[in-house]
Design a protein around this motif. Sequence first.
Motif, PDB file in Angstrom:
ATOM      1  N   THR A 199       0.851  -1.177   0.000  1.00 14.71           N
ATOM      2  CA  THR A 199       0.000   0.000   0.000  1.00 14.71           C
ATOM      3  C   THR A 199       0.888   1.228   0.000  1.00 14.71           C
ATOM      4  OG1 THR A 199      -1.845   1.089   1.154  1.00 14.71           O
ATOM      5  CG2 THR A 199      -0.109   0.144   2.523  1.00 14.71           C
ATOM      6  N   GLU A 203       0.093   1.500  -6.307  1.00 16.91           N
ATOM      7  CA  GLU A 203      -1.276   1.196  -6.704  1.00 16.91           C
ATOM      8  C   GLU A 203      -1.301   0.258  -7.907  1.00 16.91           C
ATOM      9  OE1 GLU A 203      -2.763   5.093  -7.311  1.00 16.91           O
ATOM     10  OE2 GLU A 203      -2.964   5.542  -5.163  1.00 16.91           O
ATOM     11  N   GLN A 213       3.435   6.664  -5.218  1.00 17.93           N
ATOM     12  CA  GLN A 213       2.035   6.295  -4.973  1.00 17.93           C
ATOM     13  C   GLN A 213       1.445   5.535  -6.151  1.00 17.93           C
ATOM     14  OE1 GLN A 213      -0.334   9.521  -2.736  1.00 17.93           O
ATOM     15  NE2 GLN A 213       1.341  10.673  -3.678  1.00 17.93           N
TER      16      GLN A 213
END
Length: 291
Positions: free
Chosen positions: A148, A195, A191
């Motif tokens: 994550t 993802e 990020q």
Amino acid sequence: EDEPSEVEPLPNIDFNIRQGNSLIGFTEVMEVATEEGDSSLNNWGAGTESSVRELYEDVIEAIDRHREAKSAKGAANARRLAESRIASHSEVLDEKILSQFQEAGIDEVDADILEEFHPFHWVLEFAPVYRDGGFDVIIGNPPWDVLTVDRDHFFPKYDEQFRTRPPSEKDDMQEQLLEDPGVREAWEEFQSEMELKAEYYNTTTQYELQSPTIGGKTVATENELSLFFFERTTQLASDESYVTQIMPGSFFLGAGKDLRQYLIDETTLEHFVQFQNKGIFHDLHNSYRIA
């Protein structure tokens, strides 16, 4: 005049110490359709111009030439040839993986982004091992993180004390660091990468033991990296392999039901050891259990 007979120092290091993303890449020599009439492939691309087996055999030929070299010069030339083939053939397999991303609807991934994921093709990087029947021993200490967006994995490269700061200080430091356009751009890329990787692991046919059915309902495992790595060992191990992994103790109690079932049905479990978390890893919180 004949060349000196000495070969390179530590020649076995060349093709035995490798690096890359262990979770993305080919683990099988044969490319097999998932089911009859299904065009999608577990190893993506059977019947194409360059099959995995052809690339694998080409690498083996060069590595054998390196092993049989009678001089340092001959060994160096053969090593360069082998590494060149591994690199170029990996690019061919990367294209197959890119197709898999796109077939899964992950259109954001292009060749440049995939390169940042550092795919690792076991069949090329360890081709002679596959030829000799596979790995005798697989030892692993996989990461215990959840896949994550975790700022504790990003900002310490800019602030060494970031992990140990209290939450309010982390907020302030993060805001301060993100004032730098370069840091902000890198944070956005980080990020996005997390993802996309999570989406890939959840959609690829490579990982089928991550969403067990419990009480008739499918239960996701929250993208726990230790479980992905554990399933990867099930793909790499042969019937004769000895596998040992350091896992979070929760693996044997919570998530990972299908992986535990695999251990019962498909393997001989020789040892199961639980450790008290008292001074083994000084930076590991004592709430963690180790097995």
